[in-house]
Design a protein around this motif. Structure first.
Motif, mmCIF file in Angstrom:
data_model
loop_
_atom_site.group_PDB
_atom_site.id
_atom_site.type_symbol
_atom_site.label_atom_id
_atom_site.label_comp_id
_atom_site.label_asym_id
_atom_site.label_seq_id
_atom_site.Cartn_x
_atom_site.Cartn_y
_atom_site.Cartn_z
ATOM 1 N N VAL A 34 0.863 -1.182 0.000
ATOM 2 C CA VAL A 34 0.000 0.000 0.000
ATOM 3 C C VAL A 34 0.902 1.236 0.000
ATOM 4 O O VAL A 34 1.532 1.542 1.009
ATOM 5 C CB VAL A 34 -0.931 0.032 1.228
ATOM 6 N N ALA A 35 0.954 1.890 -1.129
ATOM 7 C CA ALA A 35 1.745 3.112 -1.242
ATOM 8 C C ALA A 35 0.846 4.343 -1.261
ATOM 9 O O ALA A 35 1.245 5.406 -0.791
ATOM 10 C CB ALA A 35 2.596 3.072 -2.517
ATOM 11 N N ASN A 36 -0.360 4.199 -1.801
ATOM 12 C CA ASN A 36 -1.277 5.321 -1.952
ATOM 13 C C ASN A 36 -2.656 4.981 -1.418
ATOM 14 O O ASN A 36 -3.051 3.822 -1.389
ATOM 15 C CB ASN A 36 -1.423 5.703 -3.436
ATOM 16 N N ILE A 37 -3.367 6.020 -1.046
ATOM 17 C CA ILE A 37 -4.788 5.933 -0.720
ATOM 18 C C ILE A 37 -5.495 6.609 -1.894
ATOM 19 O O ILE A 37 -5.089 7.685 -2.332
ATOM 20 C CB ILE A 37 -5.115 6.658 0.607
ATOM 21 N N TYR A 38 -6.553 5.975 -2.392
ATOM 22 C CA TYR A 38 -7.208 6.458 -3.607
ATOM 23 C C TYR A 38 -8.630 6.923 -3.346
ATOM 24 O O TYR A 38 -9.384 6.258 -2.639
ATOM 25 C CB TYR A 38 -7.256 5.350 -4.665
ATOM 26 N N MET A 39 -8.983 8.041 -3.965
ATOM 27 C CA MET A 39 -10.351 8.548 -3.963
ATOM 28 C C MET A 39 -10.841 8.568 -5.409
ATOM 29 O O MET A 39 -10.107 8.994 -6.308
ATOM 30 C CB MET A 39 -10.420 9.958 -3.391
ATOM 31 N N VAL A 40 -12.063 8.126 -5.629
ATOM 32 C CA VAL A 40 -12.645 8.124 -6.966
ATOM 33 C C VAL A 40 -13.111 9.540 -7.307
ATOM 34 O O VAL A 40 -13.891 10.132 -6.569
ATOM 35 C CB VAL A 40 -13.823 7.133 -7.052
ATOM 36 N N ARG A 41 -12.601 10.065 -8.406
ATOM 37 C CA ARG A 41 -13.058 11.386 -8.881
ATOM 38 C C ARG A 41 -14.251 11.220 -9.824
ATOM 39 O O ARG A 41 -15.199 11.994 -9.774
ATOM 40 C CB ARG A 41 -11.932 12.115 -9.596
ATOM 41 N N SER A 42 -14.195 10.213 -10.679
ATOM 42 C CA SER A 42 -15.311 9.935 -11.592
ATOM 43 C C SER A 42 -15.312 8.449 -11.909
ATOM 44 O O SER A 42 -14.289 7.778 -11.805
ATOM 45 C CB SER A 42 -15.181 10.755 -12.883
ATOM 46 N N GLY A 43 -16.478 7.954 -12.256
ATOM 47 C CA GLY A 43 -16.601 6.537 -12.565
ATOM 48 C C GLY A 43 -16.926 5.725 -11.328
ATOM 49 O O GLY A 43 -17.509 6.222 -10.361
ATOM 50 N N ARG A 44 -16.502 4.466 -11.363
ATOM 51 C CA ARG A 44 -16.823 3.539 -10.282
ATOM 52 C C ARG A 44 -15.720 2.490 -10.216
ATOM 53 O O ARG A 44 -15.311 1.956 -11.233
ATOM 54 C CB ARG A 44 -18.167 2.883 -10.582
ATOM 55 N N VAL A 45 -15.253 2.222 -8.994
ATOM 56 C CA VAL A 45 -14.209 1.220 -8.777
ATOM 57 C C VAL A 45 -14.742 0.177 -7.799
ATOM 58 O O VAL A 45 -15.270 0.526 -6.748
ATOM 59 C CB VAL A 45 -12.910 1.863 -8.237
ATOM 60 N N HIS A 46 -14.588 -1.089 -8.171
ATOM 61 C CA HIS A 46 -15.026 -2.195 -7.313
ATOM 62 C C HIS A 46 -13.834 -2.798 -6.595
ATOM 63 O O HIS A 46 -12.761 -2.948 -7.182
ATOM 64 C CB HIS A 46 -15.696 -3.295 -8.139
ATOM 65 N N LEU A 47 -14.056 -3.154 -5.364
ATOM 66 C CA LEU A 47 -13.084 -3.901 -4.581
ATOM 67 C C LEU A 47 -13.520 -5.358 -4.656
ATOM 68 O O LEU A 47 -14.621 -5.696 -4.228
ATOM 69 C CB LEU A 47 -13.089 -3.389 -3.140
ATOM 70 N N HIS A 48 -12.673 -6.200 -5.243
ATOM 71 C CA HIS A 48 -13.003 -7.612 -5.460
ATOM 72 C C HIS A 48 -12.216 -8.508 -4.524
ATOM 73 O O HIS A 48 -11.038 -8.257 -4.263
ATOM 74 C CB HIS A 48 -12.627 -8.058 -6.876
ATOM 75 N N ARG A 49 -12.866 -9.561 -4.103
ATOM 76 C CA ARG A 49 -12.179 -10.643 -3.407
ATOM 77 C C ARG A 49 -12.620 -11.931 -4.085
ATOM 78 O O ARG A 49 -13.789 -12.088 -4.416
ATOM 79 C CB ARG A 49 -12.543 -10.675 -1.924
ATOM 80 N N HIS A 50 -11.680 -12.833 -4.264
ATOM 81 C CA HIS A 50 -11.969 -14.124 -4.885
ATOM 82 C C HIS A 50 -12.087 -15.169 -3.783
ATOM 83 O O HIS A 50 -11.207 -15.280 -2.929
ATOM 84 C CB HIS A 50 -10.880 -14.488 -5.888
ATOM 85 N N THR A 51 -13.190 -15.912 -3.820
ATOM 86 C CA THR A 51 -13.415 -16.938 -2.798
ATOM 87 C C THR A 51 -12.604 -18.186 -3.123
ATOM 88 O O THR A 51 -12.095 -18.337 -4.235
ATOM 89 C CB THR A 51 -14.908 -17.321 -2.709
ATOM 90 N N THR A 52 -12.517 -19.093 -2.173
ATOM 91 C CA THR A 52 -11.795 -20.351 -2.383
ATOM 92 C C THR A 52 -12.483 -21.219 -3.433
ATOM 93 O O THR A 52 -11.865 -22.113 -3.986
ATOM 94 C CB THR A 52 -11.679 -21.150 -1.062
ATOM 95 N N HIS A 53 -13.745 -20.936 -3.729
ATOM 96 C CA HIS A 53 -14.493 -21.681 -4.739
ATOM 97 C C HIS A 53 -14.390 -21.032 -6.119
ATOM 98 O O HIS A 53 -15.061 -21.450 -7.056
ATOM 99 C CB HIS A 53 -15.965 -21.803 -4.340
ATOM 100 N N GLY A 54 -13.598 -19.960 -6.229
ATOM 101 C CA GLY A 54 -13.392 -19.307 -7.514
ATOM 102 C C GLY A 54 -14.384 -18.209 -7.841
ATOM 103 O O GLY A 54 -14.289 -17.600 -8.904
ATOM 104 N N ALA A 55 -15.325 -17.954 -6.963
ATOM 105 C CA ALA A 55 -16.293 -16.881 -7.208
ATOM 106 C C ALA A 55 -15.651 -15.535 -6.892
ATOM 107 O O ALA A 55 -14.751 -15.432 -6.068
ATOM 108 C CB ALA A 55 -17.536 -17.081 -6.340
ATOM 109 N N GLN A 56 -16.129 -14.522 -7.573
ATOM 110 C CA GLN A 56 -15.661 -13.162 -7.321
ATOM 111 C C GLN A 56 -16.752 -12.398 -6.595
ATOM 112 O O GLN A 56 -17.894 -12.403 -7.022
ATOM 113 C CB GLN A 56 -15.342 -12.485 -8.652
ATOM 114 N N MET A 57 -16.390 -11.764 -5.476
ATOM 115 C CA MET A 57 -17.365 -10.986 -4.714
ATOM 116 C C MET A 57 -16.959 -9.522 -4.727
ATOM 117 O O MET A 57 -15.776 -9.196 -4.587
ATOM 118 C CB MET A 57 -17.443 -11.496 -3.278
ATOM 119 N N VAL A 58 -17.937 -8.657 -4.879
ATOM 120 C CA VAL A 58 -17.698 -7.221 -4.798
ATOM 121 C C VAL A 58 -17.865 -6.826 -3.333
ATOM 122 O O VAL A 58 -18.940 -6.946 -2.769
ATOM 123 C CB VAL A 58 -18.675 -6.429 -5.688
ATOM 124 N N LEU A 59 -16.774 -6.356 -2.734
ATOM 125 C CA LEU A 59 -16.819 -5.947 -1.334
ATOM 126 C C LEU A 59 -17.060 -4.454 -1.178
ATOM 127 O O LEU A 59 -17.480 -3.999 -0.119
ATOM 128 C CB LEU A 59 -15.512 -6.327 -0.635
#
Length: 182
Positions: A34-59
């Motif tokens: 972690v070098a930077n902290i980010y703020m969204v100015r425009s658009g949309r950013v998703h934080l993803h985590r991948h489960t042990t079953h291979g699914a992707q979850m939006v956190l």
């Protein structure tokens, strides 16, 4: 979902460097320092985590004014991937500068604490939705919070946010279309 950042926090990012992201582009990946902290100015950013079953979850679904992966301010490495859900611009502030501002200004620290509290509330709501046994109930709860379905090509993002497969969401949407025609 956090929509508006308290003014004192957004002022921290006033002179931060901007980075443009194409839809699907990764801002950072799990395990990176972690070098930077980010703020969204425009658009949309998703934080993803991948489960042990291979699914992707939006956190997290961070829109304009939202800080991506807020907890990373207190971590040495990112624990998730941050991916642009659409064309986006983010402002990056060095983590050390961000933490110094919090230490030096009680008003900024108080705004940050309030924002973190709202973030915890949003996470609890996402958890509550994902604990509902029926896809229909999850979708109803999500829509009941003022969300709306994006265009058809982005429905898989909603499925990830609800913690269901895209096929399960498609079946539920088809069921609702059939019921509405009857």
């Amino acid at each position: 979902m956090i929509k508006i950042m308290p003014t004192s926090i957004s002022l921290l990012f006033q002179d931060a460097g901007d980075t443009g992201l194409a839809a699907g582009e990764t801002l950072f990946a799990a395990g990176e320092d972690v070098a930077n902290i980010y703020m969204v100015r425009s658009g949309r950013v998703h934080l993803h985590r991948h489960t042990t079953h291979g699914a992707q979850m939006v956190l997290q679904n961070a829109g304009p004014g939202g800080v991506v992966a807020e907890a990373s301010a207190y971590s040495s490495r990112y624990h998730c991937d941050a991916v642009a859900a659409e064309e986006s611009v983010v402002a990056g502030l060095p983590k050390s500068r961000f933490l110094s501002a919090l230490a030096d200004d009680p008003a900024i620290a108080a705004s940050w604490s309030a924002m973190l509290a709202r973030s915890v509330q949003a996470a609890r709501f996402r958890s509550e939705i994902r604990s509902l046994p029926k896809v229909a109930d999850r979708l109803d709860a999500w829509l009941g919070e003022g969300n709306s379905l994006p265009e058809k090509g982005r429905w898989q993002e909603v499925a990830a946010e609800l913690g269901i497969t895209r096929e399960a969401l498609y079946r539920e949407l088809a069921r609702r279309r059939t019921e509405n025609r009857a």
